[in-house]
Design a protein around this motif. Sequence first.
Motif, PDB file in Angstrom:
ATOM      1  N   ASN A 257       0.812  -1.196   0.000  1.00 47.76           N
ATOM      2  CA  ASN A 257       0.000   0.000   0.000  1.00 47.76           C
ATOM      3  C   ASN A 257       0.856   1.261   0.000  1.00 47.76           C
ATOM      4  O   ASN A 257       0.493   2.255  -0.619  1.00 47.76           O
ATOM      5  CB  ASN A 257      -0.976   0.013   1.182  1.00 47.76           C
ATOM      6  CG  ASN A 257      -2.025   1.084   1.002  1.00 47.76           C
ATOM      7  OD1 ASN A 257      -1.902   2.158   1.563  1.00 47.76           O
ATOM      8  ND2 ASN A 257      -3.032   0.793   0.181  1.00 47.76           N
TER       9      ASN A 257
ATOM     10  N   ARG B 188       1.536   2.072  -3.455  1.00 44.95           N
ATOM     11  CA  ARG B 188       0.373   2.298  -4.319  1.00 44.95           C
ATOM     12  C   ARG B 188       0.347   3.697  -4.940  1.00 44.95           C
ATOM     13  O   ARG B 188       0.143   3.830  -6.145  1.00 44.95           O
ATOM     14  CB  ARG B 188      -0.909   2.034  -3.546  1.00 44.95           C
ATOM     15  CG  ARG B 188      -2.125   2.063  -4.433  1.00 44.95           C
ATOM     16  CD  ARG B 188      -3.330   1.528  -3.726  1.00 44.95           C
ATOM     17  NE  ARG B 188      -4.368   1.318  -4.734  1.00 44.95           N
ATOM     18  CZ  ARG B 188      -5.636   1.273  -4.473  1.00 44.95           C
ATOM     19  NH1 ARG B 188      -6.063   1.385  -3.229  1.00 44.95           N
ATOM     20  NH2 ARG B 188      -6.502   1.084  -5.430  1.00 44.95           N
TER      21      ARG B 188
ATOM     22  N   ASN C 225      -4.441   2.925   5.075  1.00 44.09           N
ATOM     23  CA  ASN C 225      -4.159   2.643   3.673  1.00 44.09           C
ATOM     24  C   ASN C 225      -4.471   3.818   2.762  1.00 44.09           C
ATOM     25  O   ASN C 225      -5.440   4.543   2.972  1.00 44.09           O
ATOM     26  CB  ASN C 225      -4.958   1.426   3.202  1.00 44.09           C
ATOM     27  CG  ASN C 225      -4.464   0.153   3.855  1.00 44.09           C
ATOM     28  OD1 ASN C 225      -3.295   0.031   4.194  1.00 44.09           O
ATOM     29  ND2 ASN C 225      -5.360  -0.784   4.037  1.00 44.09           N
TER      30      ASN C 225
ATOM     31  N   THR D 280      -6.050   5.067  -0.474  1.00 41.65           N
ATOM     32  CA  THR D 280      -7.168   4.585  -1.270  1.00 41.65           C
ATOM     33  C   THR D 280      -7.458   5.593  -2.372  1.00 41.65           C
ATOM     34  O   THR D 280      -7.560   6.787  -2.102  1.00 41.65           O
ATOM     35  CB  THR D 280      -8.426   4.425  -0.396  1.00 41.65           C
ATOM     36  OG1 THR D 280      -8.121   3.559   0.698  1.00 41.65           O
ATOM     37  CG2 THR D 280      -9.585   3.874  -1.184  1.00 41.65           C
TER      38      THR D 280
END
Length: 124
Positions: A12, A15, A90, A92
């Motif tokens: 993550n 990401r 996280n 997102t």
Amino acid sequence: MFKLVWRDNEGNANRPVREDLLLLRQRGYVTHLVRVLDYKSENDAWRRDFNFYRIVEVLWGISDWINPATAFRASKVFNYSTVLNYEGDNATYLTDLSTFKAHWQGDDGLRNFQAYIHTYLNLA
């Protein structure tokens, strides 16, 4: 600039891509808008938790951490209350959230939200 940390989640932490903009939420408030400056996460192995980090640049941040203004409650900034259902450490993508797409009207929603945030946070 500072190190934005993730709790033991290298996937993550990697990401966001370089130049992504992140709205940071803490304790129910949007506290920062940051830009990712590096290409991948690094590991501070000596830390027990939150050992993965990315280098970010602050583009905007709240000034009063003790008594943040109601205007910076996440539900106000995002302009819909169900955003509060998404919590955790996280990163997102907003376009992955069904409630975001429903509230911000589909394909142009991200562009519309970005324009709204630009105005809402009084970004020059």
